[in-house]
Write a protein that holds these residues in place. Structure first.
Motif, mmCIF file in Angstrom:
data_model
loop_
_atom_site.group_PDB
_atom_site.id
_atom_site.type_symbol
_atom_site.label_atom_id
_atom_site.label_comp_id
_atom_site.label_asym_id
_atom_site.label_seq_id
_atom_site.Cartn_x
_atom_site.Cartn_y
_atom_site.Cartn_z
ATOM 1 N N GLY A 3 6.582 -6.662 25.801
ATOM 2 C CA GLY A 3 6.904 -8.085 25.684
ATOM 3 C C GLY A 3 7.047 -8.468 24.223
ATOM 4 O O GLY A 3 6.143 -8.243 23.419
ATOM 5 N N LEU A 4 8.165 -9.065 23.869
ATOM 6 C CA LEU A 4 8.488 -9.304 22.456
ATOM 7 C C LEU A 4 8.913 -10.743 22.227
ATOM 8 O O LEU A 4 9.758 -11.279 22.954
ATOM 9 C CB LEU A 4 9.630 -8.377 22.028
ATOM 10 N N ASN A 5 8.317 -11.362 21.222
ATOM 11 C CA ASN A 5 8.875 -12.591 20.660
ATOM 12 C C ASN A 5 9.722 -12.127 19.482
ATOM 13 O O ASN A 5 9.187 -11.780 18.420
ATOM 14 C CB ASN A 5 7.763 -13.545 20.210
ATOM 15 N N PRO A 6 11.051 -12.058 19.649
ATOM 16 C CA PRO A 6 11.915 -11.349 18.709
ATOM 17 C C PRO A 6 11.845 -11.906 17.291
ATOM 18 O O PRO A 6 11.426 -13.052 17.078
ATOM 19 C CB PRO A 6 13.319 -11.554 19.300
ATOM 20 N N PRO A 7 12.251 -11.108 16.309
ATOM 21 C CA PRO A 7 12.275 -11.580 14.925
ATOM 22 C C PRO A 7 12.992 -12.918 14.810
ATOM 23 O O PRO A 7 14.127 -13.072 15.266
ATOM 24 C CB PRO A 7 13.032 -10.467 14.192
ATOM 25 N N HIS A 8 12.318 -13.884 14.194
ATOM 26 C CA HIS A 8 12.846 -15.238 14.088
ATOM 27 C C HIS A 8 12.222 -15.924 12.877
ATOM 28 O O HIS A 8 11.307 -15.385 12.255
ATOM 29 C CB HIS A 8 12.561 -16.042 15.361
ATOM 30 N N THR A 9 12.716 -17.090 12.554
ATOM 31 C CA THR A 9 12.136 -17.890 11.476
ATOM 32 C C THR A 9 11.952 -19.325 11.968
ATOM 33 O O THR A 9 12.642 -19.783 12.883
ATOM 34 C CB THR A 9 13.026 -17.926 10.215
ATOM 35 N N HIS A 10 11.012 -20.021 11.333
ATOM 36 C CA HIS A 10 10.870 -21.466 11.506
ATOM 37 C C HIS A 10 11.231 -22.090 10.153
ATOM 38 O O HIS A 10 10.443 -22.004 9.201
ATOM 39 C CB HIS A 10 9.443 -21.832 11.901
ATOM 40 N N PRO A 11 12.405 -22.682 10.039
ATOM 41 C CA PRO A 11 12.858 -23.168 8.729
ATOM 42 C C PRO A 11 12.023 -24.302 8.151
ATOM 43 O O PRO A 11 12.077 -24.547 6.954
ATOM 44 C CB PRO A 11 14.299 -23.639 9.008
ATOM 45 N N ARG A 12 11.215 -24.969 9.013
ATOM 46 C CA ARG A 12 10.481 -26.132 8.525
ATOM 47 C C ARG A 12 8.974 -26.030 8.732
ATOM 48 O O ARG A 12 8.280 -27.055 8.666
ATOM 49 C CB ARG A 12 11.010 -27.402 9.221
ATOM 50 N N ALA A 13 8.439 -24.825 8.973
ATOM 51 C CA ALA A 13 7.003 -24.771 9.284
ATOM 52 C C ALA A 13 6.368 -23.424 8.979
ATOM 53 O O ALA A 13 6.970 -22.372 9.179
ATOM 54 C CB ALA A 13 6.765 -25.105 10.757
ATOM 55 N N THR A 14 5.121 -23.488 8.507
ATOM 56 C CA THR A 14 4.223 -22.341 8.501
ATOM 57 C C THR A 14 3.557 -22.284 9.875
ATOM 58 O O THR A 14 3.307 -23.317 10.499
ATOM 59 C CB THR A 14 3.151 -22.503 7.405
ATOM 60 N N GLU A 15 3.273 -21.070 10.353
ATOM 61 C CA GLU A 15 2.668 -20.880 11.672
ATOM 62 C C GLU A 15 1.336 -20.147 11.544
ATOM 63 O O GLU A 15 1.237 -19.168 10.813
ATOM 64 C CB GLU A 15 3.625 -20.083 12.561
ATOM 65 N N ILE A 16 0.319 -20.631 12.258
ATOM 66 C CA ILE A 16 -0.946 -19.915 12.358
ATOM 67 C C ILE A 16 -1.178 -19.599 13.836
ATOM 68 O O ILE A 16 -1.118 -20.499 14.683
ATOM 69 C CB ILE A 16 -2.120 -20.705 11.742
ATOM 70 N N LEU A 17 -1.382 -18.327 14.145
ATOM 71 C CA LEU A 17 -1.423 -17.847 15.526
ATOM 72 C C LEU A 17 -2.783 -17.267 15.849
ATOM 73 O O LEU A 17 -3.369 -16.539 15.044
ATOM 74 C CB LEU A 17 -0.324 -16.803 15.724
ATOM 75 N N VAL A 18 -3.307 -17.582 17.048
ATOM 76 C CA VAL A 18 -4.549 -16.997 17.535
ATOM 77 C C VAL A 18 -4.269 -16.326 18.873
ATOM 78 O O VAL A 18 -3.607 -16.907 19.739
ATOM 79 C CB VAL A 18 -5.669 -18.056 17.652
ATOM 80 N N VAL A 19 -4.736 -15.095 19.032
ATOM 81 C CA VAL A 19 -4.549 -14.348 20.273
ATOM 82 C C VAL A 19 -5.680 -14.684 21.233
ATOM 83 O O VAL A 19 -6.856 -14.575 20.882
ATOM 84 C CB VAL A 19 -4.507 -12.834 19.999
ATOM 85 N N LEU A 20 -5.323 -15.076 22.448
ATOM 86 C CA LEU A 20 -6.321 -15.380 23.462
ATOM 87 C C LEU A 20 -6.576 -14.199 24.393
ATOM 88 O O LEU A 20 -7.704 -13.956 24.809
ATOM 89 C CB LEU A 20 -5.900 -16.596 24.295
ATOM 90 N N GLU A 21 -5.485 -13.493 24.731
ATOM 91 C CA GLU A 21 -5.593 -12.338 25.625
ATOM 92 C C GLU A 21 -4.643 -11.246 25.147
ATOM 93 O O GLU A 21 -3.549 -11.539 24.674
ATOM 94 C CB GLU A 21 -5.219 -12.720 27.061
ATOM 95 N N GLY A 22 -5.072 -9.986 25.299
ATOM 96 C CA GLY A 22 -4.187 -8.870 25.032
ATOM 97 C C GLY A 22 -4.228 -8.379 23.598
ATOM 98 O O GLY A 22 -5.079 -8.779 22.793
ATOM 99 N N THR A 23 -3.261 -7.506 23.287
ATOM 100 C CA THR A 23 -3.168 -6.878 21.971
ATOM 101 C C THR A 23 -1.744 -7.004 21.460
ATOM 102 O O THR A 23 -0.803 -6.550 22.118
ATOM 103 C CB THR A 23 -3.554 -5.392 22.049
ATOM 104 N N LEU A 24 -1.590 -7.612 20.302
ATOM 105 C CA LEU A 24 -0.267 -7.840 19.739
ATOM 106 C C LEU A 24 -0.103 -7.143 18.393
ATOM 107 O O LEU A 24 -1.021 -7.144 17.573
ATOM 108 C CB LEU A 24 -0.016 -9.339 19.528
ATOM 109 N N TYR A 25 1.061 -6.555 18.201
ATOM 110 C CA TYR A 25 1.485 -6.050 16.895
ATOM 111 C C TYR A 25 2.364 -7.138 16.292
ATOM 112 O O TYR A 25 3.397 -7.504 16.865
ATOM 113 C CB TYR A 25 2.256 -4.745 17.069
ATOM 114 N N VAL A 26 1.942 -7.707 15.159
ATOM 115 C CA VAL A 26 2.655 -8.836 14.573
ATOM 116 C C VAL A 26 3.006 -8.528 13.122
ATOM 117 O O VAL A 26 2.405 -7.658 12.489
ATOM 118 C CB VAL A 26 1.815 -10.127 14.634
ATOM 119 N N GLY A 27 3.956 -9.277 12.598
ATOM 120 C CA GLY A 27 4.289 -9.077 11.194
ATOM 121 C C GLY A 27 5.346 -10.036 10.702
ATOM 122 O O GLY A 27 5.976 -10.755 11.484
#
Length: 225
Positions: A108-132
């Motif tokens: 399952g992938l949230n594909p490479p993308h950008t948010h032109p107007r925001a910094t994002e802070i992410l917290v994992v609730l379930e599972g294991t994610l490779y992020v970058g």
């Protein structure tokens, strides 16, 4: 820790993260703004018409159902539920938004993308994610494997992704420093734009055969938002 308690802790964490920082919306607030002269329904502030304060209700500041798993049976195996100013009108001028991201088991992938107007802070609730994310020139890749309870920050405007490397569903919540952060999914924007980019431009940019570019431009590019 139970799921309900963990969700509560996650929301408190995200709220505190923004309460100790200056939430902001860098200008411009949207890609384009076609001006209209009709102001009879309110005052135009920060990209939206503002309702008369006397007429606002609690519903303008709330949303229900974010605890419900989303459908991830698409080509990328993910589903992003974004709560921005369009979903919660009370967010207008407050400079924040929230997203739930569901991932299908391994792949399952949230594909490479950008948010032109925001910094994002992410917290994992379930599972294991490779992020970058990838920095601007030089293009350095910064990655990490996250488990439940881990947090990661994606700086404003930088290309980033999340990929489920576990054998179960994964869920993450993200807070963003804009009421309308915007999203540009790289592959969709390059190969699925309307009208399409001239193939000769992409052949030169990617140094590939024109047949490859033609093939990619004919694909159906999924919008997981």
């Amino acid at each position: 820790m139970g799921v309900a308690n963990f969700l509560l802790v996650a929301f408190v964490f995200l709220a505190l993260a923004f309460s100790f920082a200056d939430a902001f919306d860098p200008a411009p607030l949207q890609d384009i703004c076609v001006a209209i002269n009709d102001t009879k329904f309110g005052v135009f502030v920060n990209g939206k018409f503002c309702r008369d304060p006397v007429l606002v209700t609690a519903d303008d500041f709330s949303f229900s159902g974010l605890n419900i798993p989303r459908n991830t049976t698409n080509q990328v195996g993910s589903n992003v539920t974004l709560l921005n100013v369009d979903k919660i009108p009370g967010l207008n001028t407050l400079g924040i938004s929230l997203a739930r991201i569901d991932f299908a088991p391994y792949g399952g992938l949230n594909p490479p993308h950008t948010h032109p107007r925001a910094t994002e802070i992410l917290v994992v609730l379930e599972g294991t994610l490779y992020v970058g994310f990838v920095t601007s020139n030089p293009n350095r890749l910064i990655t990490k494997v996250l488990n439940a309870g881990d947090v990661f920050v994606f700086p404003i405007g930088l290309i980033h992704f999340q990929f489920n490397i576990g054998n179960t569903n994964a869920v993450a919540f993200a807070a963003l420093s804009s009421q309308n952060p915007g999203v540009i999914t790289i592959a969709n924007a390059i190969f699925g734009s309307n009208p399409p980019i001239n193939p000769d431009v992409l052949v030169k940019a990617f140094q590939v055969d024109k047949n490859v570019v033609n093939y990619l431009q004919k694909q159906f590019w999924v919008n997981n938002h």
